[in-house]
Design a protein around this motif. Structure first.
Motif, PDB file in Angstrom:
ATOM      1  N   ARG A   1       9.726   9.078  12.451  1.00  0.00           N
ATOM      2  CA  ARG A   1       8.870  10.109  11.851  1.00  0.00           C
ATOM      3  C   ARG A   1       8.143   9.591  10.611  1.00  0.00           C
ATOM      4  O   ARG A   1       7.984  10.313   9.620  1.00  0.00           O
ATOM      5  N   ILE A   2       7.703   8.334  10.693  1.00  0.00           N
ATOM      6  CA  ILE A   2       6.902   7.735   9.626  1.00  0.00           C
ATOM      7  C   ILE A   2       5.455   7.734  10.113  1.00  0.00           C
ATOM      8  O   ILE A   2       5.206   7.448  11.290  1.00  0.00           O
ATOM      9  N   PRO A   3       4.482   8.058   9.244  1.00  0.00           N
ATOM     10  CA  PRO A   3       3.087   8.100   9.709  1.00  0.00           C
ATOM     11  C   PRO A   3       2.634   6.726  10.202  1.00  0.00           C
ATOM     12  O   PRO A   3       3.037   5.699   9.657  1.00  0.00           O
TER      13      PRO A   3
ATOM     14  N   ALA B   1      10.059  11.997   4.844  1.00  0.00           N
ATOM     15  CA  ALA B   1       9.432  11.945   3.525  1.00  0.00           C
ATOM     16  C   ALA B   1       7.950  12.274   3.604  1.00  0.00           C
ATOM     17  O   ALA B   1       7.352  12.201   4.673  1.00  0.00           O
ATOM     18  N   ARG B   2       7.375  12.613   2.456  1.00  0.00           N
ATOM     19  CA  ARG B   2       5.933  12.844   2.398  1.00  0.00           C
ATOM     20  C   ARG B   2       5.208  11.702   1.710  1.00  0.00           C
ATOM     21  O   ARG B   2       3.990  11.720   1.574  1.00  0.00           O
TER      22      ARG B   2
ATOM     23  N   MET C   1       5.628  -1.821  15.372  1.00  0.00           N
ATOM     24  CA  MET C   1       5.909  -1.090  14.130  1.00  0.00           C
ATOM     25  C   MET C   1       5.505   0.376  14.283  1.00  0.00           C
ATOM     26  O   MET C   1       6.221   1.272  13.845  1.00  0.00           O
ATOM     27  N   ASN C   2       4.383   0.614  14.939  1.00  0.00           N
ATOM     28  CA  ASN C   2       3.973   2.007  15.129  1.00  0.00           C
ATOM     29  C   ASN C   2       4.897   2.744  16.101  1.00  0.00           C
ATOM     30  O   ASN C   2       5.117   3.955  15.937  1.00  0.00           O
TER      31      ASN C   2
ATOM     32  N   MET D   1       0.857  -1.191   0.000  1.00  0.00           N
ATOM     33  CA  MET D   1       0.000   0.000   0.000  1.00  0.00           C
ATOM     34  C   MET D   1       0.891   1.237   0.000  1.00  0.00           C
ATOM     35  O   MET D   1       2.104   1.140   0.237  1.00  0.00           O
ATOM     36  N   GLU D   2       0.304   2.374  -0.319  1.00  0.00           N
ATOM     37  CA  GLU D   2       1.062   3.616  -0.474  1.00  0.00           C
ATOM     38  C   GLU D   2       0.576   4.634   0.543  1.00  0.00           C
ATOM     39  O   GLU D   2      -0.559   4.590   0.978  1.00  0.00           O
ATOM     40  N   TYR D   3       1.441   5.573   0.856  1.00  0.00           N
ATOM     41  CA  TYR D   3       1.031   6.691   1.717  1.00  0.00           C
ATOM     42  C   TYR D   3       1.311   8.002   0.991  1.00  0.00           C
ATOM     43  O   TYR D   3       2.396   8.200   0.452  1.00  0.00           O
TER      44      TYR D   3
END
Lengths: 357, 357
Positions: free
Chosen positions: A103-105, A153-154, A95-96, A35-37
């Motif tokens: 700093r990853i969503p 990253a965004r 993982m969260n 999946m993508e963010y």
């Protein structure tokens, strides 16, 4: 929860490898989950599709600044043919926690667990059933935004790939030799040691190579500040039995919070075996050894589950633990954990998740 | 040396961006350089081809264990239209030092410099000529072997990508505010801090974000052991002028050996300005400040070349350096280095490499 997801089946299925010759993490199944963010839409496009190379911009930030996290867990074939997972919700929680540090969503833990379930249902024939074998599950997140700015990253990609793995102990569980690393550091106070991020792993290659060349299986890492306190063994947590009591380094911000570690502690408490989490120096271990009080030592982790330690090498000292035999507590932990994981024994803790097929 | 190399030109050339609106590291040129490494053949298939996504196996080790290194340098358009590089051989030397730390096979430094020259010749129209602009060069190596084993990879990819960048100081050089980081650690003794590897960069995002949210431009990192000694500023080396003498932290195994840092030291020595490399505590800087002896402070790095520091925030202390003005030595260093880099001033050190077109 049944999450909606696009599924494209592979046209040609691979030949399943011989479980006898499987190496860890070298063979992958027919499908993967991706999946993508994006900043605007969050996590989108959940998809199961044929396992294949991914197309990534050469400027993708993961290549330059290693913004990535991963997890590792195993699926076992249960006695009734169902697929058994061991505390998978703990992996996505961790993982969260790793995501936060890097700093990853965050991901939606429940949704992702359902995506994994759907992937495993499709790949059910890839879960091996021979003694000691399993299907290793590798969820990971990488920063994909094409940018050389040193900043979070965004855009990201989340993937799950699956790899059938052979027995960690094809010739039976056996104790290994460990070298205590005095120079190199795995992780420092204020660093990323508690996060499952790639940078913590490649940074250990030089020390591991030194240990291997001297005939040792793994490195024991000391703290980055004083080089006194015990932290981890290779990529496992570590336990010692001294005077009938089990001790393990207490968690700090440079030790990975292992799910097998947590299960070992809970199991020992259930058995009423005293277990203590505290700071432990290598000097204390040596003293206990010299006084004949060091009874057992072992590592804990997803790959080996429990790995007995037969020798510890530290400076000029060689500590032969329990005559290089696997100790009784080590053996019981290994037996009970693997029996719960494979569904051969009752699970009084409700640790396992069964996928009925 | 003229190295043989396969060149495939892009069919469609991109429109060059307006140099006024360029952001750092967001736009890439028409071509890139790539080569592969295999255990059997070493570094093979050097190739210049259209800039495009790369196809990589999702199990490629770079995604999981961050085995990667990179470099950064700039090409300037000289007064006679030639392309000027600043000490490029130092970048490839350092890349090999990083490679050694990360257990990546070494590159042939001379050959790679020639590959870069050929790529720049093809991309010559991408080197901007406006004041302060340049073509940023990003060589990097990533581990491509598809394997989840925690061990050095057996295959790699080396790439060079190019990005035109605008002026770092579109409104003129100006001092910034720096926050001294007391909790998080960039790199520890025995860690990978001297290597230019991704893990050292994403690990700093949390501290940088804290600094940014409090209105500071960058973080000043203290040592990972005692949180006393000054190491770096953001991704730059750092210098202080105290009583007319320039001091900078001496190199250790957690400080990146900056090429601009080295050039600053050599230039100061050439000017007969005293410069000392030594361990420096934040306490010493505060003491010098309180006694009115802290005259200037600045960072050095490829992106900004020289970045004056106007404020330092440490615990409850605020240090206003030189009334938030750029100091004389800081200014001279910036002027001289940028003039040498752009070919506007003689290069008595033979630092520059000119590519005649």
């Amino acid at each position: 929860m049944e999450a909606t997801i696009a599924i494209t089946e592979a046209e040609h299925k691979k030949t399943k490898p011989d479980p006898e010759t499987l190496q860890f993490g070298k063979t992958f199944t027919d499908h993967m989950f991706t999946m993508e963010y994006t900043e605007e839409k969050g996590w989108i496009y959940p998809e199961i599709k044929p396992y294949a190379p991914v197309e990534i911009d050469p400027a993708a930030m993961v290549f330059h600044y290693s913004q990535s996290v991963f997890e590792g867990l195993k699926a076992y074939k249960g006695p009734e043919g169902d697929i058994i997972l061991f505390r998978p919700e703990e992996n996505f929680k961790r993982m969260n926690r790793s995501n936060r540090r890097l700093r990853i969503p965050p991901i939606n833990e429940e949704l992702v667990l359902d995506y994994l379930r759907q992937l495993l249902e499709l790949e059910k024939d890839w879960v091996p059933s021979a003694e000691g074998t399993s299907l290793y599950i590798r969820p990971f997140v990488i920063a994909t935004e094409p940018s050389l700015q040193v900043a979070p990253a965004r855009s990201y990609k989340f993937l799950i790939i699956l790899s059938p793995v052979g027995s960690y102990y094809p010739e039976g569980i056996h104790p290994v030799s460990i070298m205590v690393e005095d120079h190199f550091t795995r992780a420092a106070r204020g660093g990323t040691g508690t996060a499952k991020t790639g940078g913590n792993y490649s940074s250990g290659y030089t020390a591991q190579s030194k240990a291997s060349s001297e005939g040792h299986a793994q490195v024991l890492w000391l703290d980055g500040v004083e080089k006194k306190y015990i932290e981890e063994v290779g990529s496992m947590n570590v336990f010692f039995k001294i005077d009938g009591e089990i001790v393990t380094p207490e968690l700090n911000d440079s030790i990975l919070e292992g799910i097998t570690r947590k299960s070992v502690i809970e199991l020992l408490e259930y058995w009423n075996i005293p277990v203590v989490e505290k700071r432990i120096t290598m000097q204390e271990i040596l003293k206990a050894y010299d006084e004949g009080r060091l009874e057992e030592a072992f590592g804990s982790g997803t790959a080996a589950v429990i790995s007995p330690i037969g020798e510890l090498h530290w400076k000029e000292h060689t500590l032969i633990v329990n005559g290089r035999d696997t100790g009784e507590t080590t053996k019981s932990l290994y037996q009970t954990l693997t029996s719960i994981q494979t569904g051969k024994e009752d699970d009084p803790f409700n640790w396992t998740t069964k996928i009925k097929l």
